[in-house]
Design an enzyme around this catalytic site. Structure first.
Site, PDB file in Angstrom:
ATOM      1  N   LYS A 124      61.318 149.543  23.155  1.00  0.00           N
ATOM      2  CA  LYS A 124      61.060 149.704  21.711  1.00  0.00           C
ATOM      3  C   LYS A 124      60.378 151.020  21.417  1.00  0.00           C
ATOM      4  O   LYS A 124      60.694 151.680  20.428  1.00  0.00           O
ATOM      5  CB  LYS A 124      60.206 148.534  21.185  1.00  0.00           C
ATOM      6  CG  LYS A 124      60.996 147.263  20.957  1.00  0.00           C
ATOM      7  CD  LYS A 124      60.260 146.339  20.002  1.00  0.00           C
ATOM      8  CE  LYS A 124      61.001 145.016  19.847  1.00  0.00           C
ATOM      9  NZ  LYS A 124      60.216 144.005  19.146  1.00  0.00           N
ATOM     10  N   LYS A 207      75.544 140.270  21.719  1.00  0.00           N
ATOM     11  CA  LYS A 207      75.004 138.952  21.365  1.00  0.00           C
ATOM     12  C   LYS A 207      74.798 138.834  19.857  1.00  0.00           C
ATOM     13  O   LYS A 207      74.534 139.830  19.180  1.00  0.00           O
ATOM     14  CB  LYS A 207      73.737 138.656  22.162  1.00  0.00           C
ATOM     15  CG  LYS A 207      72.468 139.170  21.584  1.00  0.00           C
ATOM     16  CD  LYS A 207      71.280 138.717  22.425  1.00  0.00           C
ATOM     17  CE  LYS A 207      70.000 139.197  21.776  1.00  0.00           C
ATOM     18  NZ  LYS A 207      69.185 138.269  21.110  1.00  0.00           N
ATOM     19  N   LYS A 210      69.835 139.225  14.925  1.00  0.00           N
ATOM     20  CA  LYS A 210      69.346 139.496  13.569  1.00  0.00           C
ATOM     21  C   LYS A 210      69.741 140.890  13.127  1.00  0.00           C
ATOM     22  O   LYS A 210      69.810 141.186  11.958  1.00  0.00           O
ATOM     23  CB  LYS A 210      67.816 139.413  13.549  1.00  0.00           C
ATOM     24  CG  LYS A 210      67.300 138.009  13.552  1.00  0.00           C
ATOM     25  CD  LYS A 210      65.810 137.998  13.809  1.00  0.00           C
ATOM     26  CE  LYS A 210      65.387 136.637  14.313  1.00  0.00           C
ATOM     27  NZ  LYS A 210      64.166 136.697  15.107  1.00  0.00           N
TER      28      LYS A 210
HETATM   29  P1  ATP Z   1      66.945 140.511  17.453  1.00  0.00           P
HETATM   30  O1  ATP Z   1      68.240 140.494  16.780  1.00  0.00           O
HETATM   31  O2  ATP Z   1      65.886 141.263  16.698  1.00  0.00           O
HETATM   32  O3  ATP Z   1      67.038 140.858  18.917  1.00  0.00           O
HETATM   33  P2  ATP Z   1      67.110 137.786  17.973  1.00  0.00           P
HETATM   34  O4  ATP Z   1      68.095 137.306  17.009  1.00  0.00           O
HETATM   35  O5  ATP Z   1      67.537 138.085  19.365  1.00  0.00           O
HETATM   36  O6  ATP Z   1      66.404 139.048  17.387  1.00  0.00           O
HETATM   37  P3  ATP Z   1      64.554 136.621  18.711  1.00  0.00           P
HETATM   38  O7  ATP Z   1      63.538 136.376  17.666  1.00  0.00           O
HETATM   39  O8  ATP Z   1      64.352 137.754  19.672  1.00  0.00           O
HETATM   40  O9  ATP Z   1      65.982 136.712  17.979  1.00  0.00           O
HETATM   41  O10 ATP Z   1      64.815 135.335  19.574  1.00  0.00           O
HETATM   42  C1  ATP Z   1      64.403 134.040  19.259  1.00  0.00           C
HETATM   43  C2  ATP Z   1      64.989 133.104  20.293  1.00  0.00           C
HETATM   44  O11 ATP Z   1      66.401 132.955  20.090  1.00  0.00           O
HETATM   45  C3  ATP Z   1      64.828 133.603  21.730  1.00  0.00           C
HETATM   46  O12 ATP Z   1      64.398 132.527  22.548  1.00  0.00           O
HETATM   47  C4  ATP Z   1      66.213 134.063  22.150  1.00  0.00           C
HETATM   48  O13 ATP Z   1      66.448 133.875  23.516  1.00  0.00           O
HETATM   49  C5  ATP Z   1      67.121 133.171  21.289  1.00  0.00           C
HETATM   50  N1  ATP Z   1      68.361 133.870  20.957  1.00  0.00           N
HETATM   51  C6  ATP Z   1      68.467 134.953  20.178  1.00  0.00           C
HETATM   52  N2  ATP Z   1      69.754 135.339  20.052  1.00  0.00           N
HETATM   53  C7  ATP Z   1      70.500 134.477  20.791  1.00  0.00           C
HETATM   54  C8  ATP Z   1      71.890 134.344  21.078  1.00  0.00           C
HETATM   55  N3  ATP Z   1      72.782 135.179  20.554  1.00  0.00           N
HETATM   56  N4  ATP Z   1      72.300 133.339  21.872  1.00  0.00           N
HETATM   57  C9  ATP Z   1      71.401 132.484  22.390  1.00  0.00           C
HETATM   58  N5  ATP Z   1      70.071 132.544  22.175  1.00  0.00           N
HETATM   59  C10 ATP Z   1      69.605 133.530  21.388  1.00  0.00           C
END
Ligand code: ATP
Ligand code: LTN
Length: 345
Positions: A124, A207, A210
Site C-alpha cells: 500500500k 478477484k 470493492k
Molecule cells: P478490496 O477490494 O479493497 O481488496 P475486498 O473486497 O477484498 O476489498 P476486504 O475488506 O479486504 O474486501 O475483505 C473482507 C473479507 O472478504 C476478507 O476475509 C476476504 O478474504 C474476503 N473476500 C474479499 N474478496 C473476496 C473474493 N473475491 N472471494 C472470496 N473472499 C473474498
C-alpha cells in the site's frame, strides 16, 4: 494459559474473533461467500465475537460523513446476513477504547524492521508513495494484534492476505507473555478456504473486489434483485459452449460454477452433470435465480435495519458493553504486567 474473565465461556467452545473494515457501502458476493457466511456458520459451535474495525479504516483518507454511514451500513449487512447480536457480541471498534490502549503497548514491543516487513504495508505504501502514507498504515498490524489479543482469542478466521498479520500477532503475544508474564492467549489463524474465492464477472481472472474496474463485475448485496440477475446474465463467458470447470481455459464459466456450488452446497461435478449438453445461458438463468433467492432477502433485511438506526445503535451499544467486559480486564492485566503505576481509585 491465562484464566479467562469471560461472561459466557461455560461451553468450552473455542473463542473466535474477526471483522472486516467498513470500507464500502455494500459488501459484495465475494465478501459474503468468502468471509461473512463462514462467520455466521461458526456461531453454532464456537464462541464468536465480531466487530467492525473502523479505526483501521482511517489508516487511509476517509470522508467523515461516509465513515459513520458505512459503519452503520456494514453493521446492518452483517446482522442481515445472520450475525445474531443478541447472542454474539457484535460491536464497533472505536466504541471500545481498549483497542487503542492495547495497540500502543504492542507497538512499543514491535521492532521497526518487523513492522516494515509487513507486505500489506509495503504494497500500500509503495502504491500511495511515502508522502501520502500515514504512520497509521504502518501501525495497522499492531492495532489488529490488539483487537485479537484483547479477547483472549483462540481462532481468527481471515483470508489468506491476513496470514502475515496473524503471525505478527502470535509473535507479539508470545513476546509479551515471555517478557512480562502470562497475559494473552496465543491465537491461531484459521485461513478460510480459497475454494470460495469469487472472481470478477467481467474480468474472471481478477478477484471480485470493492475496487474492481467495472461495477458490473461485482454483485453488491444492496443491488436490486433485477440488477443482480442482469449482472449474472451478462457475465463474461468463454470460447466453446461446454459447461465444464477449468480455471485456466474457462475462467468465466468456472467462476459461475463455483458461485453456484458455494450457494447451493452441490459439488462442481454434480452441477456439471446437471448442465451437460446445455448452454451457458441455461446456467446463467439458473444461477441468477439462486443468487437473487439468497441475497434478495438479506438485502431486504438490511434495508429494514437501516430504516431504524436508533435500534441498530442500541444493539451496537450492547455489543460494545459486552466487549468491554472482556477487553477492560485484559488491558488492566497488560498494564499491571508491564509495570505501570495503577491509578488511585
Ligand atoms: P478490496 O477490494 O479493497 O481488496 P475486498 O473486497 O477484498 O476489498 P476486504 O475488506 O479486504 O474486501 O475483505 C473482507 C473479507 O472478504 C476478507 O476475509 C476476504 O478474504 C474476503 N473476500 C474479499 N474478496 C473476496 C473474493 N473475491 N472471494 C472470496 N473472499 C473474498
Ligand atoms: N485487517 C483485516 C480486518 C481486521 C481484522 C482484525 C480481522 C482488523 N482487525 C482482527 C480479524 C481480526 C482485513 O482487512 N481483512
Amino acid at each position: 494459559m491465562t484464566e479467562r474473565t469471560i461472561p459466557n465461556a461455560s461451553t468450552g467452545a473455542p473463542r473466535v474473533f474477526s471483522g472486516a473494515q467498513p470500507s464500502a457501502d455494500s459488501m459484495h458476493l465475494g465478501n459474503y461467500l468468502g468471509a461473512v457466511r463462514n462467520w455466521v456458520d461458526m456461531q453454532s459451535d464456537h464462541e464468536c465475537i465480531y466487530f467492525i474495525p473502523d479505526l483501521h479504516a482511517i489508516t487511509v483518507p476517509q470522508d467523515p460523513a461516509q465513515l459513520a454511514e458505512r459503519t452503520r451500513k456494514t453493521a446492518a449487512q452483517y446482522i442481515a446476513s445472520g450475525i445474531d447480536p443478541t447472542s454474539t457480541p457484535f460491536f464497533v471498534q472505536s466504541h471500545v477504547p481498549e483497542h487503542s490502549q492495547l495497540a500502543w503497548l504492542l507497538t512499543c514491543i514491535t521492532g521497526d524492521g518487523e513492522a516494515r516487513r509487513m507486505t500489506q504495508f509495503k504494497d500500500k505504501s509503495a502504491k500511495q508513495g511515502a508522502e501520502n502514507t500515514s504512520a497509521g498504515l504502518y501501525a495497522y498490524p499492531m492495532l489488529m494484534a490488539a483487537d485479537i489479543l484483547l479477547y483472549q482469542t483462540d481462532q481468527v478466521p481471515v483470508g489468506e492476505d491476513q496470514r502475515q498479520h496473524l503471525e505478527l500477532t502470535r509473535n507479539l503475544a508470545q513476546r509479551f507473555n515471555q517478557r512480562f508474564g502470562e497475559t494473552f492467549v496465543v491465537p491461531e489463524a484459521k485461513i478460510m478456504k480459497s475454494t470460495a474465492k469469487i472472481y470478477d464477472l467481467q474480468n474472471p481472472t481478477a478477484k471480485m473486489s470493492k475496487s474492481g474496474l467495472s461495477d458490473n463485475g461485482a454483485i453488491w448485496l444492496l443491488d436490486e434483485p433485477k440488477k443482480m440477475a442482469k449482472k449474472i446474465k451478462s457475465a463474461v463467458t468463454d470460447d466453446g459452449s461446454e459447461i465444464r470447470f477449468d480455471r485456466d481455459s474457462k475462467p468465466g464459466v468456472s467462476n459461475l460454477l463455483s458461485i453456484y456450488s458455494s450457494l447451493t452446497g452441490q459439488s462442481i461435478e454434480e452441477i456439471e452433470t446437471e448442465f451437460e449438453g446445455k448452454m451457458y445461458g441455461h446456467l446463467k438463468v439458473a444461477l441468477a435465480e439462486i443468487v437473487v433467492d439468497t441475497l434478495g432477502p438479506i438485502r431486504e433485511r438490511t434495508l429494514e435495519i437501516m430504516n431504524d438506526p436508533a435500534e441498530l445503535d442500541r444493539l451496537l451499544a450492547i455489543g460494545a458493553e459486552k466487549a468491554r467486559e472482556i477487553a477492560g480486564p485484559t488491558v488492566a492485566s497488560a498494564y499491571e504486567h508491564m509495570g505501570f503505576l495503577a491509578p488511585r481509585a
